[in-house]
Design a protein around this motif. Structure first.
Motif, PDB file in Angstrom:
ATOM      1  N   THR A 198       0.830  -1.202   0.000  1.00 49.64           N
ATOM      2  CA  THR A 198       0.000   0.000   0.000  1.00 49.64           C
ATOM      3  C   THR A 198       0.862   1.248   0.000  1.00 49.64           C
ATOM      4  OG1 THR A 198      -0.090   0.239   2.398  1.00 49.64           O
ATOM      5  CG2 THR A 198      -1.737  -1.198   1.392  1.00 49.64           C
ATOM      6  N   ASP A 199       0.230   2.353  -0.271  1.00 50.48           N
ATOM      7  CA  ASP A 199       0.883   3.659  -0.203  1.00 50.48           C
ATOM      8  C   ASP A 199       0.760   4.154   1.234  1.00 50.48           C
ATOM      9  OD1 ASP A 199       1.647   6.319  -0.306  1.00 50.48           O
ATOM     10  OD2 ASP A 199       0.321   6.839  -1.974  1.00 50.48           O
ATOM     11  N   VAL A 229       3.889  -4.807   7.989  1.00 51.36           N
ATOM     12  CA  VAL A 229       5.051  -5.621   8.303  1.00 51.36           C
ATOM     13  C   VAL A 229       6.331  -4.816   8.119  1.00 51.36           C
ATOM     14  CG1 VAL A 229       6.365  -7.688   7.670  1.00 51.36           C
ATOM     15  CG2 VAL A 229       3.869  -7.762   7.716  1.00 51.36           C
ATOM     16  N   ALA A 230       6.456  -4.135   6.985  1.00 49.89           N
ATOM     17  CA  ALA A 230       7.685  -3.385   6.706  1.00 49.89           C
ATOM     18  C   ALA A 230       7.403  -2.303   5.681  1.00 49.89           C
ATOM     19  CB  ALA A 230       8.766  -4.316   6.179  1.00 49.89           C
ATOM     20  N   ASP A 231       8.204  -1.269   5.707  1.00 47.81           N
ATOM     21  CA  ASP A 231       8.150  -0.222   4.689  1.00 47.81           C
ATOM     22  C   ASP A 231       9.217  -0.509   3.635  1.00 47.81           C
ATOM     23  OD1 ASP A 231       6.113   1.205   5.901  1.00 47.81           O
ATOM     24  OD2 ASP A 231       7.493   2.425   7.068  1.00 47.81           O
ATOM     25  N   PHE A 232       8.891  -0.201   2.400  1.00 52.36           N
ATOM     26  CA  PHE A 232       9.818  -0.394   1.292  1.00 52.36           C
ATOM     27  C   PHE A 232       9.950   0.917   0.533  1.00 52.36           C
ATOM     28  CE2 PHE A 232       8.268  -4.635   2.101  1.00 52.36           C
ATOM     29  CZ  PHE A 232       9.386  -5.426   1.911  1.00 52.36           C
ATOM     30  N   ALA A 233      11.074   1.095  -0.099  1.00 51.75           N
ATOM     31  CA  ALA A 233      11.276   2.235  -0.982  1.00 51.75           C
ATOM     32  C   ALA A 233      11.799   1.715  -2.313  1.00 51.75           C
ATOM     33  CB  ALA A 233      12.270   3.221  -0.377  1.00 51.75           C
ATOM     34  N   VAL A 234      11.398   2.361  -3.384  1.00 43.51           N
ATOM     35  CA  VAL A 234      11.868   1.992  -4.718  1.00 43.51           C
ATOM     36  C   VAL A 234      12.698   3.134  -5.248  1.00 43.51           C
ATOM     37  CG1 VAL A 234      11.159   1.415  -7.067  1.00 43.51           C
ATOM     38  CG2 VAL A 234       9.836   0.558  -5.126  1.00 43.51           C
ATOM     39  N   TYR A 235      13.849   2.808  -5.738  1.00 36.43           N
ATOM     40  CA  TYR A 235      14.752   3.811  -6.315  1.00 36.43           C
ATOM     41  C   TYR A 235      15.004   3.467  -7.773  1.00 36.43           C
ATOM     42  CZ  TYR A 235      15.576   4.918  -1.442  1.00 36.43           C
ATOM     43  OH  TYR A 235      15.408   5.266  -0.132  1.00 36.43           O
ATOM     44  N   ASP A 236      14.984   4.477  -8.613  1.00 37.13           N
ATOM     45  CA  ASP A 236      15.252   4.302 -10.033  1.00 37.13           C
ATOM     46  C   ASP A 236      16.538   5.042 -10.373  1.00 37.13           C
ATOM     47  OD1 ASP A 236      15.145   3.852 -12.734  1.00 37.13           O
ATOM     48  OD2 ASP A 236      13.491   5.234 -13.118  1.00 37.13           O
ATOM     49  N   PHE A 237      17.561   4.295 -10.716  1.00 37.71           N
ATOM     50  CA  PHE A 237      18.841   4.902 -11.085  1.00 37.71           C
ATOM     51  C   PHE A 237      18.919   4.938 -12.606  1.00 37.71           C
ATOM     52  CE2 PHE A 237      19.524   2.919  -6.936  1.00 37.71           C
ATOM     53  CZ  PHE A 237      20.018   4.018  -6.231  1.00 37.71           C
ATOM     54  N   ALA A 238      18.460   6.049 -13.145  1.00 37.71           N
ATOM     55  CA  ALA A 238      18.426   6.172 -14.601  1.00 37.71           C
ATOM     56  C   ALA A 238      19.762   6.632 -15.154  1.00 37.71           C
ATOM     57  CB  ALA A 238      17.341   7.159 -15.008  1.00 37.71           C
TER      58      ALA A 238
END
Length: 89
Positions: free
Chosen positions: A61-62, A80-89
């Motif tokens: 979820t957001d 349960v846990a927080d996640f982050a997504v990173y985009d290395f363009a």
């Protein structure tokens, strides 16, 4: 779909991987929100995944969406846990 019947909510799942199934695409059109439809379909696809052999059902979820997060807690999902997504363009 049945002719003349308007869908009021939807949810789906991804494939089972390592015993886990991810609930995704939980949506309710704006005119039908606030009536429990999204919660009902999210709960049902989770139950169906467990009945089909999943050992865990995941729902990402957001964190900035208190409405969705409150709904998911009410139907027995827990953070349960927080996640982050990173985009290395």
């Amino acid at each position: 779909m049945t002719p003349g019947v308007t869908p009021v909510a939807m949810a789906g799942t991804g494939p089972r991987v390592a015993g886990q199934v991810r609930v995704a695409g939980v949506r309710t059109p704006p005119g039908h929100r606030g009536r429990g439809y999204a919660g009902a379909v999210a709960a049902e696809v989770g139950r169906a995944a467990l009945a089909a052999g999943a050992s865990e059902v995941l729902l990402f979820t957001d964190p900035a969406n208190p409405t969705g997060n409150g709904l998911y807690r009410r139907i027995a999902y827990r953070p349960v846990a927080d996640f982050a997504v990173y985009d290395f363009a």
